[in-house]
Scaffold this motif. Structure first.
Motif, PDB file in Angstrom:
ATOM      1  N   PRO A 118     -53.373  33.486  48.308  1.00 53.55           N
ATOM      2  CA  PRO A 118     -54.117  32.301  48.749  1.00 53.55           C
ATOM      3  C   PRO A 118     -55.567  32.291  48.280  1.00 53.55           C
ATOM      4  N   ALA A 119     -56.184  33.455  48.098  1.00 51.62           N
ATOM      5  CA  ALA A 119     -57.565  33.493  47.597  1.00 51.62           C
ATOM      6  C   ALA A 119     -57.631  32.947  46.180  1.00 51.62           C
ATOM      7  N   ARG A 120     -56.671  33.334  45.358  1.00 53.27           N
ATOM      8  CA  ARG A 120     -56.626  32.800  43.993  1.00 53.27           C
ATOM      9  C   ARG A 120     -56.375  31.302  44.002  1.00 53.27           C
ATOM     10  N   ALA A 121     -55.504  30.853  44.896  1.00 57.75           N
ATOM     11  CA  ALA A 121     -55.227  29.424  44.987  1.00 57.75           C
ATOM     12  C   ALA A 121     -56.475  28.652  45.408  1.00 57.75           C
ATOM     13  N   LEU A 122     -57.289  29.233  46.292  1.00 57.84           N
ATOM     14  CA  LEU A 122     -58.512  28.574  46.731  1.00 57.84           C
ATOM     15  C   LEU A 122     -59.501  28.399  45.583  1.00 57.84           C
ATOM     16  N   CYS A 123     -59.553  29.354  44.669  1.00 61.66           N
ATOM     17  CA  CYS A 123     -60.440  29.213  43.505  1.00 61.66           C
ATOM     18  C   CYS A 123     -60.131  27.927  42.749  1.00 61.66           C
ATOM     19  N   HIS A 124     -58.867  27.657  42.556  1.00 63.16           N
ATOM     20  CA  HIS A 124     -58.481  26.460  41.800  1.00 63.16           C
ATOM     21  C   HIS A 124     -58.660  25.190  42.629  1.00 63.16           C
ATOM     22  N   LEU A 125     -58.434  25.290  43.931  1.00 65.33           N
ATOM     23  CA  LEU A 125     -58.565  24.113  44.780  1.00 65.33           C
ATOM     24  C   LEU A 125     -60.031  23.735  44.994  1.00 65.33           C
ATOM     25  N   THR A 157     -67.873  13.024  47.784  1.00 69.41           N
ATOM     26  CA  THR A 157     -68.916  12.810  46.774  1.00 69.41           C
ATOM     27  C   THR A 157     -69.233  14.048  45.955  1.00 69.41           C
ATOM     28  N   LEU A 158     -68.635  15.191  46.285  1.00 65.07           N
ATOM     29  CA  LEU A 158     -68.976  16.428  45.581  1.00 65.07           C
ATOM     30  C   LEU A 158     -68.264  16.497  44.236  1.00 65.07           C
ATOM     31  N   SER A 159     -69.052  16.512  43.178  1.00 66.56           N
ATOM     32  CA  SER A 159     -68.506  16.615  41.829  1.00 66.56           C
ATOM     33  C   SER A 159     -68.194  18.070  41.501  1.00 66.56           C
ATOM     34  N   ALA A 160     -67.538  18.278  40.369  1.00 68.03           N
ATOM     35  CA  ALA A 160     -67.301  19.644  39.900  1.00 68.03           C
ATOM     36  C   ALA A 160     -68.620  20.369  39.707  1.00 68.03           C
ATOM     37  N   TYR A 161     -69.621  19.656  39.207  1.00 71.14           N
ATOM     38  CA  TYR A 161     -70.944  20.261  39.006  1.00 71.14           C
ATOM     39  C   TYR A 161     -71.537  20.692  40.344  1.00 71.14           C
ATOM     40  N   ASP A 162     -71.469  19.828  41.366  1.00 67.39           N
ATOM     41  CA  ASP A 162     -71.999  20.171  42.685  1.00 67.39           C
ATOM     42  C   ASP A 162     -71.344  21.442  43.222  1.00 67.39           C
ATOM     43  N   ARG A 163     -70.036  21.522  43.080  1.00 65.84           N
ATOM     44  CA  ARG A 163     -69.301  22.663  43.629  1.00 65.84           C
ATOM     45  C   ARG A 163     -69.653  23.960  42.906  1.00 65.84           C
ATOM     46  N   VAL A 214     -66.290  20.893  52.986  1.00 65.28           N
ATOM     47  CA  VAL A 214     -66.032  21.553  51.701  1.00 65.28           C
ATOM     48  C   VAL A 214     -67.192  22.458  51.304  1.00 65.28           C
ATOM     49  N   ILE A 215     -68.432  21.978  51.442  1.00 70.53           N
ATOM     50  CA  ILE A 215     -69.573  22.772  50.999  1.00 70.53           C
ATOM     51  C   ILE A 215     -69.683  24.059  51.810  1.00 70.53           C
ATOM     52  N   ASN A 216     -69.380  23.978  53.120  1.00 67.36           N
ATOM     53  CA  ASN A 216     -69.430  25.195  53.938  1.00 67.36           C
ATOM     54  C   ASN A 216     -68.277  26.138  53.631  1.00 67.36           C
ATOM     55  N   GLN A 217     -67.123  25.593  53.294  1.00 66.17           N
ATOM     56  CA  GLN A 217     -66.016  26.444  52.868  1.00 66.17           C
ATOM     57  C   GLN A 217     -66.353  27.147  51.550  1.00 66.17           C
ATOM     58  N   ILE A 218     -67.006  26.439  50.630  1.00 69.24           N
ATOM     59  CA  ILE A 218     -67.409  27.059  49.364  1.00 69.24           C
ATOM     60  C   ILE A 218     -68.368  28.214  49.620  1.00 69.24           C
ATOM     61  N   ILE A 219     -69.364  27.989  50.459  1.00 67.68           N
ATOM     62  CA  ILE A 219     -70.361  29.031  50.728  1.00 67.68           C
ATOM     63  C   ILE A 219     -69.703  30.253  51.361  1.00 67.68           C
ATOM     64  N   GLY A 220     -68.841  30.029  52.360  1.00 74.35           N
ATOM     65  CA  GLY A 220     -68.160  31.151  52.988  1.00 74.35           C
ATOM     66  C   GLY A 220     -67.223  31.871  52.041  1.00 74.35           C
TER      67      GLY A 220
END
Length: 328
Positions: free
Chosen positions: A59-66, A79-85, A162-168
Motif C-alpha cells: 500500500p505504501a508503493r500504491a500511495l506514491c502513485h496515487l 485544486t492541487l496540481s502535480a506541481y503543487d503535490r 490531501v496536503i496533510n496526507q502528503i506531509i504525513g
C-alpha cells in the motif's frame, strides 16, 4: 517553492529554505526520477527483508502513485496540481533532511510547469510551502490560524486532506528510507547549507475532535460509506476517519499500512528508545549506530525494522491529528 537554476548547471532548492548562497545549492540529479520503486527508491535490500515488509510496502508503493501522478486534472474542488503535490513533497523531504528523497522529488518536479506569476499564485504556493515545512518539522506550532490560512488561499476541504496526507506520508517515507539505509550501512548524508531543526511531536492526551467538516452520511458515496465503516473500527483511525474519508482511496491505503505495520512485540530498552527518539526528531542523522545495537540485543533485523516503521507511522498519524483537529 519554485526551483531556481544557475547558469551552466542544474541545481535545486526551495528558496524559502535557502540562504541564497550559490555554494550551498545542491546539484539536480535527473536520474533520481527514474526508479522502479517510488517508495524505497530502488534501495538494494535483502529479499527476506522485502518479503517481511511486503504487507505495508504494497500500500505504501500504491500511495506514491496515487498521491503523485505526473499529470492530474484540477477543478474547483480539487485544486492541487502535480506541481503543487511534488513541491510539497520536496519541502517535506528537505525538512527531514534525507537526501535520497530530496533528489527524487526534485528530479520529478523540475520538468513540470510551475504556477503562473500572479501575486495570488505566489501567495498560495508560499503558504502551502510554509505550512508543509512547519507541520513536517515543527508540528507543535500548527494551530487553527495555520489551517485558516490554507482556506484563505483557496484550498478546499479535499485539498487540505490531501496536503496533510502528503506531509504525513513523506515524513513516513523519509524515516523508512533512513531505517533501510542504516540497515545497509549507508553513511549519513548531510545537505550542505541546510540546518535541520530537530523535529518535535506534541503529545495528544485527551479527546480529539476534528476542525474540518466530516463526511455527511446522507451525501456520502458508496466508497466513502464502506471506508467509514471499515476504518472507524480501527482505534488508531477512529477519530480521523470521518475527515480522512473525504478522500477514501487515500484513507484505505493509509489503513492498510496501519494494520500491516502494527507490531505486537513488547520490547523496551535504552537502545530502542534512543533509536526511536532520533528517528522521530532527526531522521537525517539516523544511521547504523542506532540500528546495530538493536540487533546486538538479539532482535532480528525484521523485528527492528517493524518497530521503527511503527514509530514512523505513529508520527504520520500524530501530524494528521495536529493538522485536522484539536484536543477538547
Amino acid at each position: 517553492m519554485e526551483q531556481r537554476r544557475f547558469s551552466g548547471k542544474g541545481h535545486w532548492y526551495h528558496e524559502t529554505q535557502s540562504n541564497h548562497a550559490q555554494t550551498d545549492v545542491l546539484p539536480l540529479v535527473p536520474e533520481a526520477a527514474n526508479v522502479d520503486d517510488r517508495f524505497l527508491l530502488d534501495l538494494a535490500l535483502p529479499d527476506e527483508i522485502v518479503a517481511a515488509c511486503s504487507g505495508w510496502l504494497i500500500p505504501a508503493r500504491a500511495l506514491c502513485h496515487l498521491l503523485f501522478p505526473l499529470s492530474i486534472p484540477v477543478n474547483r474542488l480539487h485544486t492541487l496540481s502535480a506541481y503543487d503535490r511534488l513541491s510539497t513533497a520536496l519541502t517535506v523531504a528537505q525538512a527531514c533532511g534525507v537526501q535520497r528523497l530530496c533528489n527524487h522529488y526534485a528530479a520529478l518536479l523540475a520538468p513540470l510547469p510551475g504556477p503562473d506569476s500572479s501575486r495570488e499564485s505566489n501567495r498560495r504556493l508560499a503558504q502551502i510551502t510554509q505550512y508543509a515545512r512547519q507541520l513536517a518539522s515543527s508540528p507543535d506550532v500548527i494551530d487553527d490560524k495555520a489551517q485558516n490560512q490554507l482556506d484563505e488561499v483557496g484550498l478546499s476541504i479535499y485539498d487540505i486532506v490531501v496536503i496533510n496526507q502528503i506531509i504525513g506520508f513523506i515524513g513516513f517515507q523519509a524515516r523508512v528510507v533512513a531505517v533501510f539505509q542504516a540497515l545497509l550501512g549507508h553513511p549519513v548524508r548531510w545537505l550542505p547549507g541546510h540546518h535541520i531543526q530537530p523535529h518535535t511531536l506534541p503529545a495528544i492526551h485527551s479527546a480529539w475532535v476534528p476542525l474540518l467538516p466530516v463526511v455527511e452520511l446522507r451525501y456520502a458515496s458508496a466508497h466513502q460509506l464502506e471506508s467509514l465503516s471499515r476504518w472507524q473500527a480501527e482505534p488508531a483511525l477512529e477519530a480521523l476517519t470521518p475527515v480522512l474519508c473525504h478522500e477514501p482511496s487515500l484513507l484505505d491505503l493509509t489503513g492498510e499500512i496501519l494494520i500491516h505495520s502494527r507490531e505486537t512485540i513488547a520490547l523496551t530498552s535504552p537502545a530502542l528508545s534512543a533509536a526511536v527518539e532520533l528517528l522521530t526528531r532527526s531522521p537525517d542523522r539516523f544511521s547504523a549506530a542506532q540500528f546495530t545495537p538493536l540487533t546486538d540485543q538479539g532482535l532480528s533485523a525484521e523485528h527492528a525494522i517493524a518497530l521503527l516503521t511503527q514509530s514512523a507511522f505513529e508520527g504520520w498519524l500524530t501530524r494528521l491529528k495536529v493538522a485536522l483537529g484539536k484536543e477538547e
